[in-house]
Design a protein around this motif. Structure first.
Motif, PDB file in Angstrom:
ATOM      1  N   UNK A 285      -3.150 -38.191 -51.622  1.00  0.00           N
ATOM      2  CA  UNK A 285      -2.306 -39.364 -51.884  1.00  0.00           C
ATOM      3  C   UNK A 285      -2.684 -40.508 -50.944  1.00  0.00           C
ATOM      4  N   UNK A 286      -2.932 -40.167 -49.663  1.00  0.00           N
ATOM      5  CA  UNK A 286      -3.348 -41.201 -48.714  1.00  0.00           C
ATOM      6  C   UNK A 286      -4.749 -41.697 -49.066  1.00  0.00           C
ATOM      7  N   UNK A 287      -5.625 -40.756 -49.466  1.00  0.00           N
ATOM      8  CA  UNK A 287      -6.991 -41.130 -49.893  1.00  0.00           C
ATOM      9  C   UNK A 287      -6.930 -42.200 -50.986  1.00  0.00           C
ATOM     10  N   UNK A 288      -6.085 -41.975 -51.977  1.00  0.00           N
ATOM     11  CA  UNK A 288      -5.966 -42.936 -53.072  1.00  0.00           C
ATOM     12  C   UNK A 288      -5.454 -44.282 -52.578  1.00  0.00           C
ATOM     13  N   UNK A 289      -4.577 -44.237 -51.566  1.00  0.00           N
ATOM     14  CA  UNK A 289      -3.977 -45.487 -51.077  1.00  0.00           C
ATOM     15  C   UNK A 289      -4.942 -46.317 -50.235  1.00  0.00           C
ATOM     16  N   UNK A 290      -5.956 -45.668 -49.653  1.00  0.00           N
ATOM     17  CA  UNK A 290      -6.874 -46.402 -48.779  1.00  0.00           C
ATOM     18  C   UNK A 290      -8.187 -46.742 -49.481  1.00  0.00           C
ATOM     19  N   UNK A 291      -8.303 -46.467 -50.763  1.00  0.00           N
ATOM     20  CA  UNK A 291      -9.520 -46.836 -51.482  1.00  0.00           C
ATOM     21  C   UNK A 291      -9.774 -48.335 -51.343  1.00  0.00           C
ATOM     22  N   UNK A 292     -11.000 -48.662 -51.048  1.00  0.00           N
ATOM     23  CA  UNK A 292     -11.359 -50.062 -50.874  1.00  0.00           C
ATOM     24  C   UNK A 292     -11.397 -50.482 -49.422  1.00  0.00           C
ATOM     25  N   UNK A 293     -10.966 -49.574 -48.517  1.00  0.00           N
ATOM     26  CA  UNK A 293     -10.945 -49.946 -47.096  1.00  0.00           C
ATOM     27  C   UNK A 293     -12.343 -50.244 -46.586  1.00  0.00           C
ATOM     28  N   UNK A 294     -13.351 -49.598 -47.185  1.00  0.00           N
ATOM     29  CA  UNK A 294     -14.731 -49.801 -46.706  1.00  0.00           C
ATOM     30  C   UNK A 294     -15.226 -51.205 -46.972  1.00  0.00           C
ATOM     31  N   UNK A 295     -14.532 -51.918 -47.854  1.00  0.00           N
ATOM     32  CA  UNK A 295     -14.951 -53.306 -48.153  1.00  0.00           C
ATOM     33  C   UNK A 295     -14.441 -54.291 -47.111  1.00  0.00           C
ATOM     34  N   UNK A 296     -13.487 -53.846 -46.307  1.00  0.00           N
ATOM     35  CA  UNK A 296     -12.926 -54.734 -45.291  1.00  0.00           C
ATOM     36  C   UNK A 296     -13.219 -54.273 -43.885  1.00  0.00           C
ATOM     37  N   UNK A 297     -13.616 -53.007 -43.720  1.00  0.00           N
ATOM     38  CA  UNK A 297     -13.907 -52.485 -42.378  1.00  0.00           C
ATOM     39  C   UNK A 297     -15.160 -53.142 -41.798  1.00  0.00           C
TER      40      UNK A 297
ATOM     41  N   UNK B  73     -26.530 -43.010 -49.306  1.00  0.00           N
ATOM     42  CA  UNK B  73     -26.109 -43.511 -47.992  1.00  0.00           C
ATOM     43  C   UNK B  73     -24.883 -44.405 -48.129  1.00  0.00           C
ATOM     44  N   UNK B  74     -24.842 -45.179 -49.216  1.00  0.00           N
ATOM     45  CA  UNK B  74     -23.683 -46.051 -49.453  1.00  0.00           C
ATOM     46  C   UNK B  74     -22.422 -45.217 -49.678  1.00  0.00           C
ATOM     47  N   UNK B  75     -22.562 -44.139 -50.450  1.00  0.00           N
ATOM     48  CA  UNK B  75     -21.420 -43.252 -50.682  1.00  0.00           C
ATOM     49  C   UNK B  75     -21.010 -42.555 -49.392  1.00  0.00           C
ATOM     50  N   UNK B  76     -21.987 -42.173 -48.567  1.00  0.00           N
ATOM     51  CA  UNK B  76     -21.665 -41.570 -47.279  1.00  0.00           C
ATOM     52  C   UNK B  76     -20.830 -42.521 -46.428  1.00  0.00           C
ATOM     53  N   UNK B  77     -21.230 -43.801 -46.385  1.00  0.00           N
ATOM     54  CA  UNK B  77     -20.472 -44.782 -45.606  1.00  0.00           C
ATOM     55  C   UNK B  77     -19.069 -44.953 -46.171  1.00  0.00           C
ATOM     56  N   UNK B  78     -18.967 -44.935 -47.501  1.00  0.00           N
ATOM     57  CA  UNK B  78     -17.667 -45.086 -48.147  1.00  0.00           C
ATOM     58  C   UNK B  78     -16.746 -43.918 -47.804  1.00  0.00           C
ATOM     59  N   UNK B  79     -17.295 -42.697 -47.879  1.00  0.00           N
ATOM     60  CA  UNK B  79     -16.501 -41.524 -47.547  1.00  0.00           C
ATOM     61  C   UNK B  79     -16.071 -41.567 -46.077  1.00  0.00           C
ATOM     62  N   UNK B  80     -17.018 -41.922 -45.208  1.00  0.00           N
ATOM     63  CA  UNK B  80     -16.728 -41.994 -43.778  1.00  0.00           C
ATOM     64  C   UNK B  80     -15.590 -42.978 -43.507  1.00  0.00           C
ATOM     65  N   UNK B  81     -15.653 -44.167 -44.127  1.00  0.00           N
ATOM     66  CA  UNK B  81     -14.627 -45.185 -43.898  1.00  0.00           C
ATOM     67  C   UNK B  81     -13.271 -44.729 -44.405  1.00  0.00           C
ATOM     68  N   UNK B  82     -13.230 -44.117 -45.585  1.00  0.00           N
ATOM     69  CA  UNK B  82     -11.947 -43.686 -46.153  1.00  0.00           C
ATOM     70  C   UNK B  82     -11.353 -42.523 -45.368  1.00  0.00           C
TER      71      UNK B  82
END
Length: 287
Positions: free
Chosen positions: A275-287, A241-250
């Protein structure tokens, strides 16, 4: 009159909803089986609210889940199987019985002496022993199964979500000594199952209709992943579920980036999206 409704009011409301003459047509049509999907949905919504730390909505979701119990209790009362008070009574008795380290005399009023409190290992052993006794008692009073039909895996519902049931099966087997000695062979088994899955996939390239082996091997791989999670002391369902949320956010972040640039998502190449995927890694920690 109290300003707040009580559990008795909720039971009255449920009874009114099920009234065949003045109740709600939808509620009157329901039975045990028909509301199961709603029960599962409400349980997942409770889990989702907790994982999002959304405690405002958690209160509402818990109410929805409680209503499911009230609904089953009303059905049981109508069929003369059980009622809500009987559910509560049985649950309290069961929990007192399973917690002798808290209720030493087997009563709700009894209090344990902290100096004589057992350690965690003793508590766990006692819990498993009591549950085993309960299963044996239920088997003897239930379906009339013979000793040959009985199993140490009895009581693990087949209707559980597959990943949850896999973990429960493994834990029950492990409690009886059927387990890996440590995590190392689990990693070895993981690699072995990946290779067997590759072989099954290669087989389907020449025999596309023969997919039973592919499903078997994929299931074996997933079962090992659950075993690995158990050794890592990680809840596999929660991890997914955590990975699902991470994928959803990215994924949503990629959509926002492209929208801000006036670019059409579906017109982008995979390399551009990655390329954009790599640039937005970590967005789920701030969303």
């Amino acid at each position: 009159m109290s300003d707040r409704y009580t559990i008795e009011d909720l039971k009255t409301l449920m009874s009114r909803l099920r009234d065949p003459e003045t109740g709600c047509p939808w509620d009157c049509k329901q039975d045990y089986r028909s509301i199961v999907p709603h029960t599962l949905e409400e349980a997942h919504e409770v889990a989702d609210a907790i994982e999002r730390a959304d405690y405002v909505n958690l209160k509402d979701e818990l109410g929805d889940l409680l209503f499911q119990v009230i609904f089953y209790a009303q059905l049981g009362n109508e069929d003369a199987h059980f009622d809500f008070d009987g559910i509560v009574d049985q649950q309290v008795r069961k929990l007192i019985r399973r917690h002798p380290h808290v209720f030493p005399d087997g009563t709700l009023a009894s209090v344990v002496d902290p100096a004589n409190r057992p350690d965690d290992a003793e508590i766990k052993a006692s819990w498993e022993r009591i549950k085993a006794e309960e299963r044996a008692s239920q088997a003897g009073a239930g379906s009339g199964a013979t000793s040959q039909d009985e199993s140490r895996l009895d009581g693990i519902a087949a209707s559980l979500p597959a990943m949850v049931r896999a973990e429960k099966l493994q834990r029950r087997a492990a409690s009886h000594g059927f387990d890996w000695p440590d995590i190392t062979p689990v990693f070895d088994k993981l690699h072995e199952e990946i290779e067997e899955l590759k072989e099954a996939w290669e087989h389907t390239q020449s025999q596309p209709d023969d997919r039973d082996a592919l499903e078997d091997e994929l299931g074996d791989l997933m079962f090992v992943c659950v075993n690995l999670a158990r050794f890592l002391k990680v809840n596999p369902d929660q991890a997914l579920r955590r990975t699902n949320r991470k994928f959803d956010a990215r994924f949503r972040a990629i959509e926002r980036v492209l929208a801000s640039q006036g670019r059409d998502f579906d017109a982008q190449s995979l390399s551009d999206l990655d390329a954009i995927w790599q640039s937005v890694k970590g967005v789920e920690k701030t969303d």
